[in-house]
Design an enzyme around this catalytic site. Structure first.
Site, short mmCIF file in Angstrom:
data_model
loop_
_atom_site.label_atom_id
_atom_site.label_comp_id
_atom_site.label_asym_id
_atom_site.label_seq_id
_atom_site.Cartn_x
_atom_site.Cartn_y
_atom_site.Cartn_z
N HIS A 191 94.37 26.51 88.69
CA HIS A 191 93.51 26.41 87.51
C HIS A 191 92.05 26.69 87.86
O HIS A 191 91.16 26.50 87.01
CB HIS A 191 93.62 25.00 86.92
CG HIS A 191 94.98 24.66 86.40
ND1 HIS A 191 95.68 25.48 85.52
CD2 HIS A 191 95.79 23.59 86.64
CE1 HIS A 191 96.84 24.91 85.24
NE2 HIS A 191 96.94 23.79 85.90
N THR A 201 103.06 26.56 82.67
CA THR A 201 104.44 26.34 83.11
C THR A 201 105.37 27.39 82.52
O THR A 201 106.25 27.94 83.22
CB THR A 201 104.91 24.93 82.71
OG1 THR A 201 104.05 23.97 83.30
CG2 THR A 201 106.34 24.68 83.15
N SER A 247 96.18 19.57 73.81
CA SER A 247 97.27 19.54 74.78
C SER A 247 96.82 18.92 76.10
O SER A 247 97.56 18.15 76.73
CB SER A 247 97.80 20.96 75.01
OG SER A 247 98.97 20.94 75.79
#
Length: 322
Positions: free
Chosen positions: A133, A66, A165
């Site tokens: 991804h 992001t 994460s």
């Protein structure tokens, strides 16, 4: 680590790989674990018509995607902060997103229409920004075969921090969130979404010689963001003067990103909370630190990750700041 200890950890990794099974809604595609729904999307992605001026931001999940997306979009759009008020989901198309969302979100309940990414991209006349991804081997054939010169910025991050994460990110998926222990075993045995981590990361790392591929490290973004900004600007054939740099650094700072509704998925999480579908406290941007895995993983988990990394990353030249 003593030889005996390393041997023990190698044995444990081998055992986990054989013990852990894929969940029913997963499938394997060219060695990568993805939602089984991806089976319907894969042929369309394979034949997708790319354009030379497309800009891609790719990564293994939770590698700083992001943050990189916002930086890349602004640099490619003459620092258009007004345009950046539109949500990142509108400014980028998540190539394989429809397969994931269809599997994990009750779209009728949430009344969230999921646009078809391929159709959306075909209709887009202006420069397209694409997020994925997927590993290199699952990108459209035109990119893999070098028939298009689309710019690809791939973000990599220390796998220990990625592991933690990504675990916290699973809280947003009603069907995916499990205990840290169960998640960790799946992650390190390559039986979790987008696994194996190393296959994905190294598939791009091994293409770093291509003129249309740029690899950036999350740790470098944290430690020296101005250098990364200049590097990406050069790659996109643009530049940032010192006057503009100050405002851009402020906009991209962790606190600003964390509170920016255009990038932090707040609208989605608010809707999930409203319908009781968010199983734990969630924030897309939690700490933004390097090495925060030390606060959450056990010594054994860290040792397993180190041996796992040593096995998979040997002699590649890819180094992380931990």
């Amino acid at each position: 680590m003593p030889v005996e200890s390393a041997t023990d950890y190698r044995k444990r990794l081998y055992e986990l790989k054989n013990e852990i099974k894929l969940d029913d809604y997963y499938g394997t595609f060219k060695g990568t674990v993805l939602i089984d729904n991806f089976r319907k999307e894969q042929p369309r992605i394979e034949k997708f018509e790319c354009r030379d001026n497309d800009v891609w931001v790719t990564s293994f999940p939770k590698s700083g995607t992001t943050w990189a997306q916002e930086m890349v979009w602004l640099l490619a759009n003459n620092l258009d902060y007004n345009g950046a008020k539109d949500s990142l989901e509108n400014r980028y198309t998540f190539l394989e997103g429809v397969a994931l969302a269809g599997a994990y979100f009750k779209t009728k309940l949430l009344k969230l229409p999921i646009p078809d990414p391929i159709s959306k991209l075909k209709k887009t006349k202006k420069r397209r920004f694409i997020k994925s991804h997927l590993p290199w081997d699952l990108l459209p054939a035109q990119i893999r075969e070098g028939n298009r010169k689309s710019k690809i910025i791939h973000v990599v991050r220390n796998p220990k921090d990625v592991c933690v994460s990504f675990y916290h990110h699973t809280k947003i998926f009603p069907n995916l969130y499990v205990s840290m222990e169960e998640y960790f075993d799946k992650f390190i045995s390559d039986k979790f979404l987008y696994s194996p981590y190393w296959n994905g990361v190294l598939s791009y790392w091994n293409k770093r010689h291509l003129p249309n591929v740029l690899i950036i490290r999350y740790e470098d973004m944290v430690n020296d963001l101005p250098s990364i900004i200049h590097q990406i600007a050069d790659f996109l054939d643009t530049s940032v003067n010192e006057e503009d740099m100050g405002r851009l650094l402020h906009h991209l700072s962790f606190d600003q990103m964390k509170n920016n509704k255009a990038v932090n998925l707040e609208q989605v999480t608010d809707l999930l909370k409203k319908h009781g579908m968010l199983k734990a406290q969630y924030s897309l941007m939690r700490k933004g630190k390097v090495g925060s895995y030390k606060e959450e993983l056990t010594e054994e988990m860290i040792s397993l990750l180190e041996v796992w990394s040593e096995i998979n990353n040997k002699d590649t030249g890819l180094v992380f700041d931990t």
